[in-house]
Design an enzyme around this catalytic site. Structure first.
Site, mmCIF file in Angstrom:
data_model
loop_
_atom_site.group_PDB
_atom_site.id
_atom_site.type_symbol
_atom_site.label_atom_id
_atom_site.label_comp_id
_atom_site.label_asym_id
_atom_site.label_seq_id
_atom_site.Cartn_x
_atom_site.Cartn_y
_atom_site.Cartn_z
ATOM 1 N N ARG A 112 42.442 21.241 37.211
ATOM 2 C CA ARG A 112 43.072 21.798 36.007
ATOM 3 C C ARG A 112 43.622 20.706 35.097
ATOM 4 N NH1 ARG A 112 43.588 27.677 35.271
ATOM 5 N NH2 ARG A 112 43.032 28.571 37.299
ATOM 6 N N HIS A 121 47.313 39.665 30.560
ATOM 7 C CA HIS A 121 46.716 38.446 31.109
ATOM 8 C C HIS A 121 45.465 38.171 30.287
ATOM 9 C CE1 HIS A 121 44.915 36.159 34.794
ATOM 10 N NE2 HIS A 121 45.553 35.354 33.981
ATOM 11 N N ASP A 130 46.170 32.303 27.873
ATOM 12 C CA ASP A 130 46.335 32.975 29.169
ATOM 13 C C ASP A 130 47.264 34.187 29.181
ATOM 14 O OD1 ASP A 130 45.614 33.003 31.953
ATOM 15 O OD2 ASP A 130 47.609 32.253 32.417
ATOM 16 N N LYS A 154 38.389 32.837 29.872
ATOM 17 C CA LYS A 154 39.442 33.106 28.879
ATOM 18 C C LYS A 154 39.748 31.869 28.040
ATOM 19 C CE LYS A 154 43.031 34.438 31.130
ATOM 20 N NZ LYS A 154 42.558 33.862 32.376
ATOM 21 N N THR A 155 39.983 30.757 28.711
ATOM 22 C CA THR A 155 40.351 29.535 28.000
ATOM 23 C C THR A 155 39.168 28.974 27.222
ATOM 24 O OG1 THR A 155 42.040 29.002 29.636
ATOM 25 C CG2 THR A 155 41.241 27.200 28.275
ATOM 26 N N ARG A 159 47.055 29.189 43.747
ATOM 27 C CA ARG A 159 48.206 30.062 44.003
ATOM 28 C C ARG A 159 48.161 30.619 45.420
ATOM 29 N NH1 ARG A 159 47.501 34.305 41.996
ATOM 30 N NH2 ARG A 159 45.466 34.109 41.024
ATOM 31 N N SER A 214 41.229 34.083 36.227
ATOM 32 C CA SER A 214 40.877 32.665 36.189
ATOM 33 C C SER A 214 39.398 32.474 36.488
ATOM 34 C CB SER A 214 41.713 31.892 37.213
ATOM 35 O OG SER A 214 43.075 31.972 36.891
ATOM 36 N N LYS A 243 53.273 31.322 36.386
ATOM 37 C CA LYS A 243 52.970 32.710 36.717
ATOM 38 C C LYS A 243 54.238 33.498 37.073
ATOM 39 C CE LYS A 243 48.613 32.884 35.906
ATOM 40 N NZ LYS A 243 48.167 33.589 34.670
#
Length: 536
Positions: free
Chosen positions: A322, A220, A257, A242-243, A61, A238, A201
Site C-alpha cells: 500500500r 465505503h 475510500d 475504487k482507488t 486487517r 479493497s 477503518k
C-alpha cells in the site's frame, strides 16, 4: 513527561486517560515524524523520499479480532450477528491494561478530523506508539485549520499500541490482537497489530454508527466529479478498483475510500488516500504512481531493491502492499472534499467466477439487492490468511465496518437514489474468459471505456440485452470495447462449464440474500437472480 510539537494547551495527553508516559510528541509534521521513524528503526526512506515501513505479522486487517462494547446504549442499535461483543467490564479491564502498558513509552499524538462536512465531522485524537503510524494517520484523516488547533476538542480517541498483547482469558478477546470499540465513550483500542489501516477503518466504523441516525448515508466508496459538477460514487471492497478508477485525470477526485451522503451532497471522510501498489505502473495509474516517488508518502510492505527503488511487482511479502498519501498529492483532487449529489452510482465487484458482465444497468430495486448482497472476491492479502481470491458476500460492500443492520444503510441508499434520480451500474473488474485460475483479469482499458460511456451519458443510447441469470440490462456493443467481453458466456471455451458456474453463483446469491428477505419489499425480492430453465 516531556512534550514536543504544536500541542493543544487546553486538552493535553491526560485527557486520554494516559498517565506517566515517556516523551510526548504533539501534532508533528511529516519531516519530524519521518526523522523519528528512521532514527527509531521503524522505517527507512526509498530512493525517491517515501517512508517505507513493514507491518510485521499482520499485512492486512484482522476483522475477526474486532469487538464492540455491548451495553445499554448500543444493545438495540448494533447488528450483533456481524459484530463481536465485549462486555463493559471486559473493555474497562482492557482499557486499564492499555493505559498501564503505555506508561514510560514515547507516544505520538495527532488531533485530526473524520468528515469534510462541517456539521457531521468527527474530531478525533489519535495516540500511537510508532512515529510512522502517526505520519500515516496524519496523511489519511483531515487536518484541522491552524485556527482550530488551540480549541480542538476530540469527540473520539484512538489508542494504538502494537506492542500490547491482549489476553483472551482476561479480556474476552479471540487472540492477542484486538480492535475494541466503545461507542458509548467513543474510545478505540488497537493492540497486537502494526497494520496501520486499522486506525483509519476505526474512524469509518464510528461514522457508520453515528451518521445514519442523522439521516446521513455512510458509504465505503470512492468518488469523483466532472468539471461541470456531475458526481459519481464507486462502491466496492479493497482490490475492486475504487482507488484506481476514481483517480481519473479528466475528473476531480473527491476521495478514494469513505464518504457520507447527506442533505447537501456527498463529503469525504478522509484527507488522504490509501492505494494498493501491487503491480502499480506509471503507464496504467500515473497519478497514484507519482505519489510513491515523493516525500510525505508512506509505503507499506513494499520491497526495495539494492538502490532502494520500490519493486511494485514483488508480492512475496504480501499482495496487499500500500501507499498512504495526502489527497493533495493528486493534482486533480478536490480542495474541499465535498461535491454535489451523485448522478451515477457504480457498484464494483471482482467476480472470481468469471460469470458477471463487465458492466450492467441496474433498476433501483436491483441496486438495493446488489448493495445488500455486496458480492466480490477477497483479493489476496487484503485480510490476514487470504492468499488467493475467494468469492465472498460483504453486505453494503463493507460488512466489517457496518455496526448497524444492513437494512438501515440499504433503505437510506434507496431513498437517496429515488430522491435524486441516480443511475446505478454494476461493474465487474474481476475475471473474463473463465474463472480465477483459467480466465484473465478484465482489461482495465475496457473498464475505463465502459465507465466513461456510463458517466458521460452515451451508454444510454446503446442497445441492451437482458442477462438470463441476473435480469439486469447489459450493453450489446460499446465504442472502443471488444463486444465479445460484454457477453461473458461467449468468452468461455466450454459453454456448459459457464452455465454450471453461473448456476452456482446464482445459488450463492439467493442463499446469501435469505437473511435480508424479511427486511425488504417485494420489488427488491423480485430482483434476485434466477437460473434459466435451459441454457443454449
Amino acid at each position: 513527561m516531556t512534550e514536543t510539537g504544536s500541542r493543544n494547551p487546553q486538552h493535553g495527553i491526560k485527557e486520554t486517560g494516559l498517565r506517566s508516559p515517556g516523551h510526548i510528541f504533539y501534532n508533528l509534521g511529516a519531516a519530524e515524524l519521518a526523522e523519528l521513524a528512521i532514527t527509531r528503526g521503524e522505517a527507512r526512506l526509498s530512493a525517491h523520499g517515501a517512508l517505507v515501513a513493514d507491518t510485521g505479522e499482520h499485512t492486512g486487517r484482522s476483522p475477526k479480532d474486532k469487538f464492540v462494547v455491548r451495553d445499554s446504549d448500543t444493545e438495540a442499535h448494533i447488528w450483533w450477528d456481524n459484530n463481536k461483543a465485549l462486555s463493559r467490564e471486559q473493555f474497562e479491564l482492557l482499557h486499564a491494561d492499555f493505559l498501564k502498558h503505555a506508561e514510560g513509552r514515547d507516544l505520538f499524538v495527532q488531533d485530526l478530523i473524520g468528515g469534510a462536512d462541517p456539521v457531521h465531522r468527527l474530531p478525533t485524537r489519535v495516540v500511537t506508539e510508532y512515529a510512522w503510524h502517526s505520519m500515516f494517520i496524519r496523511n489519511l484523516l483531515i487536518r484541522p485549520q491552524a485556527s482550530e488547533v488551540s480549541s480542538f476538542v476530540p469527540k473520539m480517541t484512538i489508542i494504538d499500541l502494537p506492542s500490547f498483547r491482549a489476553d483472551p482469558t482476561r479480556h474476552g478477546t479471540r487472540t492477542e490482537t484486538v480492535i475494541a470499540v466503545d461507542f458509548t465513550n467513543m474510545i478505540v483500542l488497537i493492540g497486537g497489530t502494526s497494520y496501520a489501516g486499522e486506525m483509519k477503518k476505526s474512524v469509518f466504523t464510528a461514522l457508520n454508527y453515528l451518521l445514519p441516525a442523522k439521516g446521513v448515508m455512510p458509504m465505503h466508496c470512492s468518488a469523483n466529479e466532472s468539471h461541470d459538477g456531475e458526481t459519481a460514487v464507486f462502491f466496492g471492497l479493497s482490490g475492486t478498483g475504487k482507488t484506481t478508477l476514481s483517480a481519473d485525470p479528466s475528473r476531480v477526485l473527491i476521495g478514494d475510500d469513505e464518504h457520507g451522503w447527506g442533505p447537501d451532497g456527498i463529503f469525504n471522510f478522509e484527507g488522504g488516500c490509501y492505494a494498493k501498489t501491487i503491480r502499480l505502473s506509471a503507464e496504467a495509474e500515473p497519478e497514484i504512481f507519482a505519489t510513491t516517488r515523493r516525500f510525505g508518502t508512506v509505503l507499506e510492505n513494499v520491497t526495495l531493491d539494492e538502490n532502494r527503488v520500490p519493486d511494485f511487482n514483488d508480492g512475496s511479502r504480501t499482495e496487499n502492499t500500500r501507499c498512504a498519501y495526502p489527497l493533495d498529492f493528486i493534482p486533480n483532487a478536490s480542495a474541499t472534499g465535498r461535491a454535489n449529489h451523485p448522478k451515477n452510482i457504480i457498484m464494483l465487484t471482482a467476480d472470481a467466477f468469471g460469470v458477471l458482465p463487465p458492466i450492467a444497468k441496474l433498476t433501483p430495486a436491483q441496486a438495493m439487492y446488489h448493495f445488500l448482497s455486496g458480492y466480490t472476491a477477497k483479493v489476496a492479502g487484503t485480510e490476514k490468511g487470504v492468499s488467493d481470491p475467494e468469492a465472498t458476500f460483504s453486505t453494503c460492500f463493507g460488512a466489517p465496518f457496518m455496526p448497524r443492520h444492513p437494512s438501515e444503510y440499504g433503505n437510506l441508499l434507496r431513498e437517496l437514489i429515488a430522491e435524486h434520480n441516480v443511475d446505478c451500474w454494476l461493474v465487474n473488474t474481476g475475471w473474463t474468459g473463465g474463472a480465477y485460475g483459467t480466465g484473465k483479469r478484465m482489461p482495465i482499458k475496457a473498464t475505463r471505456a465502459l465507465l466513461s460511456a456510463a458517466l458521460d451519458g452515451s451508454l444510454h443510447d446503446a442497445e441492451f440485452r437482458t442477462d438470463p441469470n441476473f435480469g439486469f440490462q447489459v450493453p450489446v456493443a460499446v465504442a472502443g470495447v471488444d463486444s465479445a467481453i460484454l457477453d461473458p458466456r461467449s468468452t468461455w471455451a466450454d459453454k456448459a462449464a459457464y452455465d454450471a458456474q453461473a448456476a452456482r453463483l446464482v445459488t450463492m446469491f439467493v442463499d446469501n440474500f435469505a437473511k435480508f428477505e424479511s427486511h425488504v419489499d417485494s420489488n427488491v425480492r423480485s430482483a434476485a437472480p434466477r437460473v434459466p430453465v435451459a441454457a443454449e
